[in-house]
Design an enzyme around this catalytic site. Structure first.
Site, PDB file in Angstrom:
ATOM      1  N   GLU A   8       0.825  -1.216   0.000  1.00 38.17           N
ATOM      2  CA  GLU A   8       0.000   0.000   0.000  1.00 38.17           C
ATOM      3  C   GLU A   8       0.855   1.261   0.000  1.00 38.17           C
ATOM      4  OE1 GLU A   8      -3.664   1.819   2.616  1.00 38.17           O
ATOM      5  OE2 GLU A   8      -3.620  -0.301   2.131  1.00 38.17           O
ATOM      6  N   ASP A 103      -2.967  -3.027   2.913  1.00 37.64           N
ATOM      7  CA  ASP A 103      -3.433  -3.233   4.282  1.00 37.64           C
ATOM      8  C   ASP A 103      -4.499  -4.313   4.333  1.00 37.64           C
ATOM      9  OD1 ASP A 103      -1.741  -1.361   5.283  1.00 37.64           O
ATOM     10  OD2 ASP A 103      -3.248   0.199   5.565  1.00 37.64           O
ATOM     11  N   TYR A 307      -0.093  -3.188  13.540  1.00 34.12           N
ATOM     12  CA  TYR A 307      -0.981  -2.401  12.680  1.00 34.12           C
ATOM     13  C   TYR A 307      -1.934  -1.563  13.528  1.00 34.12           C
ATOM     14  CZ  TYR A 307      -4.252  -1.450   8.851  1.00 34.12           C
ATOM     15  OH  TYR A 307      -5.048  -0.850   7.912  1.00 34.12           O
TER      16      TYR A 307
END
Length: 823
Positions: A8, A103, A307
């Protein structure tokens, strides 16, 4: 042939390359090794096309062209990143397989598949689904790659969300803007959030504060002292309270009831993004977006946290061993003492306060990684410290308290004492002193917790202590002193970013439909990844402003909600619509519902909105004006905006409300240019909703500038029109009718005073906020306008002396007021 990995963002791509192709050559926009080519998307390279990219006629904002309902949605490349998109296309020709390494979530799925669709990439695709960027996790992720077709349902849900937001936002924003000749941005998430701020603002402005009195007494038993609060009906007269205090002062008494109960307080939940943003706002004043940016840096750049864009407060069984590795790593850092004192047996798969797999969907809670942190900035260290201490707290036992309640009777009067005595510090040893003080007794971080900053009148008699508390119920006591203490009922507190994030997270609790409530429990308004962007969006379009931590809704924001509700499309301003959408999108992502049927219903809804707005009566231009200082008509060089050009050309840009007509008209050419430039920098709701235009023209008037019709649907935030650069700051809704004889206008709050909306008609009434070194609040201005006098207030002078008195309105024509000290 080689495999093309599409991450990403660049940092993610380079981190993945270091694991799977450590000897890859750096080609600037990609890295190439023997087996893999690794490149990146830089966010949204491709988005949904703008209306004028379907038909040039949509460059003109005409009511007759609404609704805009594409039969098939077109894709359009982001002009700023088209070179990277071209690079991906060229690299794909040399590869026989793709890996989607964006993601692991709905939006990551959308980013990859829009690129794949636009470039028409035919290669079979695998999905990398990981929650942190440590080498171990990346290796495990590649060992367990799944076919991307396994995620087709999630892809359909992501695409449906994007197209539905486009349909509602694009049509609603254009419809309201054209009808009311003012910049009005409408979106599925941003509008219900704005409604939260509007409703709180109305509660505050409608609140009438009342003075009341409590009687507090100080007791002694031998050499132990404690205090109590008189129990009875609320006392509203000082004389009555003082009489009661005199009655018990110096008199003997008895303890009629004494109970002690032990309680345990367990560690707060692990952080999800919203909880992290809320607490960082409360502790450091960081806006939600800033906390997200810092957390993203800790994740991508430093790789020291997992994350961050997660909605979970729990982990799964496979995370437990990794958490043990983190604990070992921390023993070699500044957290060594806490890590060495931790009991690793407390974190295990049976501990449902930590390990709760059914409550983990895309990502687990935010955790430190086993990577030792290097040099962090002060702000990065602050956020990292919060995450580490929250992590460590779960390796410690609960804090233990004795809760004492004493009922003391003096001269037939009853007093209650409540004391929370700390017996064992437990997990609170991990808290820094400042955090411990802030959190003490507030249940911070717990789901049942209400706004921790709100004052709770019922807790006036609660005392927290780490010293022994002990009285003997069989021995007499004496009332050494008693006093009447003046109190005020308080209105609800204005939202801060922290409390607004919580309200967004829990929005929908009042929805009667049980299924919708359940859907909202899982999502709320927006997602953890997009809530910060929603708040920023509301600021950028001039709907809200920030004053320190406080968020204020502007006059324009109030007007927007009133017009939306008044048009009969109040569902746009309700969490219910988001609840219905998220419920259906979740079903689509699980293969339990049709995305085609969902989009068909959204198209019907967009048509209904346009039809309702077309029937709405145009709002008076004064509703978008913001008097500055209650009637000063435009300081030189301020308040310039698209208003003048819109009036001159028949457009509909928001009016500045602070400049004379002549000065505004003289500025029309350069202002129109700035407005068009601003309109090009759009955004979407929750980060991907559309930006409303800066200018628009109804069908019956002159055409709007072409560029003004382009509210971009991705990624970049629109700057508010210059018209609101001054007018929006500090603005609020109407406060009270104007007291000036024969005026008939309404007072609203400006930056420096409370002025009349009819200042253009010559009304010069204004109550200035700063008076003799004292500050006049909106509630005081309302009392002055309606009653000519405020209730009694107490102020501190520069020398520290307190003075009580009332403000009185001495000149209803001009707004002159005077302070009269109490005698």
């Amino acid at each position: 042939m080689k495999t093309l990995i599409i991450a990403e963002k660049p940092d993610m791509g380079r981190t993945i390359a270091a694991v799977v192709e450590p000897r890859a050559q750096n080609k600037r926009t990609y890295l190439e090794g023997e087996r893999y080519i690794i490149t990146w998307a830089i966010g949204h390279l491709v988005g949904l096309a703008e209306p004028d990219q379907y038909d040039p006629k949509y460059k003109r904002w005409n009511e007759a062209d609404l609704p805009i309902i594409p039969d098939r949605f077109k894709l359009w490349p982001n002009a700023r990143t088209k070179d990277q998109l071209k690079t991906i296309g060229e690299l794909s020709k040399r590869c026989g397989r793709l890996v989607n390494a964006c993601d692991a979530g709905r939006e990551g799925q959308l980013i990859f598949h829009l690129i794949r669709q636009y470039l028409k990439l035919p290669q079979p695709t695998d999905r990398l689904w990981i929650s942190d960027l440590t080498p171990e996790t990346i290796r495990r992720g590649f060992d367990g790659l799944r076919s991307d077709t396994d995620f087709d349902d999630l892809t359909r849900a992501a695409r449906a969300r994007s197209e539905a937001d486009w349909l509602v936002g694009m049509n609603a924003s254009r419809a309201f803007t054209i009808r009311h000749k003012a910049l009005l941005s409408v979106g599925r998430v941003q509008t219900p959030v704005l409604a939260l701020l509007y409703d709180r603002h109305k509660e505050i402005t409608a609140f009438n504060s009342e003075t009341y009195f409590i009687v507090q007494a100080a007791f002694t038993q031998d050499d132990f002292g404690y205090k109590g609060i008189w129990q009875g009906d609320r006392i509203t007269k000082r004389e009555e309270a003082e009489k009661l205090a005199d009655k018990v002062k110096g008199k003997p008494g008895a303890i009629v009831s004494y109970t002690v109960n032990e309680s345990k307080e367990y560690p707060y939940r692990l952080y999800d993004l919203t909880l992290l943003q809320r607490e960082a706002n409360g502790r450091y004043g960081y806006p939600a977006k800033k906390t997200l940016d810092i957390a993203q840096s800790l994740y991508e750049k430093h790789k020291v946290i997992t994350y961050p864009r997660t909605s979970s407060n729990y982990v799964t069984e496979e995370n437990i061993p990794v958490m043990g590795s983190v604990l070992n790593m921390l023993k070699g850092t500044a957290y060594a003492d806490l890590a060495n004192g931790a009991d690793r047996n407390r974190v295990h798969k049976g501990n449902r306060a930590v390990c709760n797999p059914p409550k983990v969907e895309d990502h687990h809670a935010i955790l430190p990684t086993p990577k030792k942190p290097g040099t962090l900035s002060t702000e990065e260290q602050n956020i990292y410290d919060m995450i580490v201490r929250r992590f460590l707290s779960h390796y410690y036992p609960p804090a233990v308290y004795n809760n004492h309640e004493v009922i003391t009777e003096i001269e037939g009067e009853t007093f209650r004492t409540r004391a929370k005595e700390q017996l064992e510090l437990g997990w609170r040893v991990v808290l820094e002193q400042t955090e411990a003080n802030a959190a003490k007794g507030k249940g911070k971080g717990k789901k049942k917790d209400d706004d921790a900053s709100a004052a709770v009148e019922g807790d006036e008699d609660l005392v927290e202590t780490d010293r022994p508390f002990s009285v003997d119920a069989d021995r007499p006591v004496r009332c050494d002193d008693a006093a009447a203490v003046e109190k005020e009922t308080k209105p609800p507190k204005p939202y801060t970013e922290g409390t607004l994030l919580k309200a967004m997270e829990s929005a929908g609790k009042a929805i009667e439909d049980e299924e919708l409530r359940d859907a909202m429990k899982q999502t709320g308004l927006g997602t953890p990844a997009t809530r910060a962007a929603t708040i920023e969006r509301l600021k950028q379009v001039g709907y809200i402003t920030s004053a320190g931590k406080r968020l204020d809704i502007t006059t324009k924001g109030c007007t927007a909600i009133e017009l939306i509700r008044g048009a009969g499309v109040e569902l746009l301003a309700s969490p219910e619509m988001t609840g219905r959408w998220e419920q259906r999108l979740h079903q689509i992502s699980k293969g339990e519902a049709s995305d085609e049927q969902f989009i068909a219903k959204v198209k019907q809804f967009a048509e209904m909105i346009v039809g309702k707005v077309k029937q709405q009566q145009q709002a008076p231009a004064s509703l978008f004006d913001e008097p500055d200082g209650g009637g000063k008509r435009g300081a030189k060089g301020k308040g310039r905006g698209a208003a003048a050009s819109a009036r001159k050309a028949g457009g509909t840009a928001p009016r500045a409300g602070t400049r004379s007509r002549g000065a505004a008209a003289a500025d029309s050419a350069p202002v129109a240019s700035r407005a068009r430039a601003s309109a090009r920098k759009g955004t979407s709701d929750s980060g991907r909703m559309l930006a409303a235009p800066v200018e628009a023209a109804p069908a019956s008037r002159a055409k709007a500038p072409a560029a003004a019709s382009r509210p971009k649907t991705e990624g970049r935030a629109a700057k508010p029109a210059p018209a609101n650069s001054e007018g929006s700051a500090g603005s609020r809704g109407t406060i009270a009718p104007c007291p000036r004889p024969g005026c008939g206008g309404q007072l609203i709050e400006g930056k420096r005073g409370y002025g009349c909306l009819r200042f253009r008609e010559g009304c010069s009434f204004v109550i200035w906020k700063e008076q003799q070194g004292k500050h006049v609040t909106p509630a005081m201005a309302k009392a002055l306008a309606e009653n000519g006098v405020t209730r009694k207030s107490t102020f501190k002078l520069a020398n520290g002396t307190a003075v009580s008195g009332k403000w009185t309105l001495t000149d209803p024509a001009k707004g002159t007021i005077a302070f009269q000290p109490a005698t």
